[in-house]
Structures are given as structure tokens and as C-alpha cells.
Write a protein that holds these residues in place. Sequence first.
Motif, PDB file in Angstrom:
ATOM      1  N   GLY A 110       0.798  -1.305   0.021  1.00  0.00           N
ATOM      2  CA  GLY A 110      -0.058   0.078  -0.111  1.00  0.00           C
ATOM      3  C   GLY A 110       0.820   1.375   0.069  1.00  0.00           C
ATOM      4  N   THR A 111       0.274   2.196  -0.429  1.00  0.00           N
ATOM      5  CA  THR A 111       0.851   3.417  -0.533  1.00  0.00           C
ATOM      6  C   THR A 111      -0.111   4.516  -0.076  1.00  0.00           C
ATOM      7  N   GLN A 112       0.199   5.609   0.733  1.00  0.00           N
ATOM      8  CA  GLN A 112      -0.743   6.553   1.067  1.00  0.00           C
ATOM      9  C   GLN A 112      -0.874   7.871   0.337  1.00  0.00           C
ATOM     10  N   VAL A 113      -2.165   8.060   0.022  1.00  0.00           N
ATOM     11  CA  VAL A 113      -2.601   9.154  -0.681  1.00  0.00           C
ATOM     12  C   VAL A 113      -3.251  10.118   0.173  1.00  0.00           C
ATOM     13  N   THR A 114      -3.038  11.411   0.361  1.00  0.00           N
ATOM     14  CA  THR A 114      -3.811  12.127   1.288  1.00  0.00           C
ATOM     15  C   THR A 114      -4.021  13.431   0.404  1.00  0.00           C
ATOM     16  N   VAL A 115      -5.672  13.755   0.478  1.00  0.00           N
ATOM     17  CA  VAL A 115      -5.655  14.978  -0.299  1.00  0.00           C
ATOM     18  C   VAL A 115      -6.395  16.185   0.737  1.00  0.00           C
ATOM     19  N   SER A 116      -5.530  17.018   0.917  1.00  0.00           N
ATOM     20  CA  SER A 116      -6.194  18.079   1.929  1.00  0.00           C
ATOM     21  C   SER A 116      -5.557  19.370   1.541  1.00  0.00           C
ATOM     22  N   SER A 117      -6.208  20.447   2.070  1.00  0.00           N
ATOM     23  CA  SER A 117      -6.032  21.731   1.923  1.00  0.00           C
ATOM     24  C   SER A 117      -5.175  22.178   3.301  1.00  0.00           C
TER      25      SER A 117
END
Length: 117
Positions: A110-117
Motif C-alpha cells: 500500500g501507498t498513502q494518498v492524502t488530499v487536503s488543503s
Amino acid sequence: VKLVESGGDAVQPGGSLRLSCAASGMTCSAQTMGWYRQAPGKVRELVTAISTNGASTTYGKFVRGRFTISRDNNNSSMHLQMNSLGPEDTAVYFCNARQAGTVIEYWGQGTQVTVSS
């Protein structure tokens, strides 16, 4: 058999990422491959899958044309181009390979994807 994902990162909404999966110890062209994701507290879900020769693909409804899966059997790799990312895309993304015609499958870490402002 080993699947290693890379490319996960933290990005702002509207951003893009390209995930990669490197496969080893298997005949890549004999595997249906795909990407799954799992957000905290949610079940793992299919993002997209691609047939052994790359001719056929399928996407989860939530993709809405934003993601593109591809594979390079010569280099035993698979990629996921993700555009127009939103906070709802935050998850751990897993590479999956399934031996065609069987129930034998393999997972990456797994690889972490984080989408945040």
C-alpha cells in the motif's frame, strides 16, 4: 512474488498523482491487475482494474473519468494516473495482481494518498 507501490503523497484538492506498482517473481502478462483503496474505517474498494494485455479496463463509479490505469508488461509495472483529486480520495492505495482464471492473487503493502488543503 512481490508487488511494490510507489508515488503516494499529500496533495491539495484538485491536484494529481501518479502511482506505480512494480511486480516481481511473476509472469506479469498472466495477471489481471488493479488498484484498490481503503480509507480509515471503510472497506477496501476497487478503484480500477486492467486485463492481462491492457485491452480492457474497468473503473469504480466514483472515478468519474479522473483516473487512468495503464500497464507495461515488458517492465512488469502498472500505473495509475489520478487527476482532480478530492479529499474523498484520501486512502491507502493497494496494488493487486490476480492470476487470470484463478483465485490466486497478490497484494502490495500500500501507498498513502492524502488530499487536503
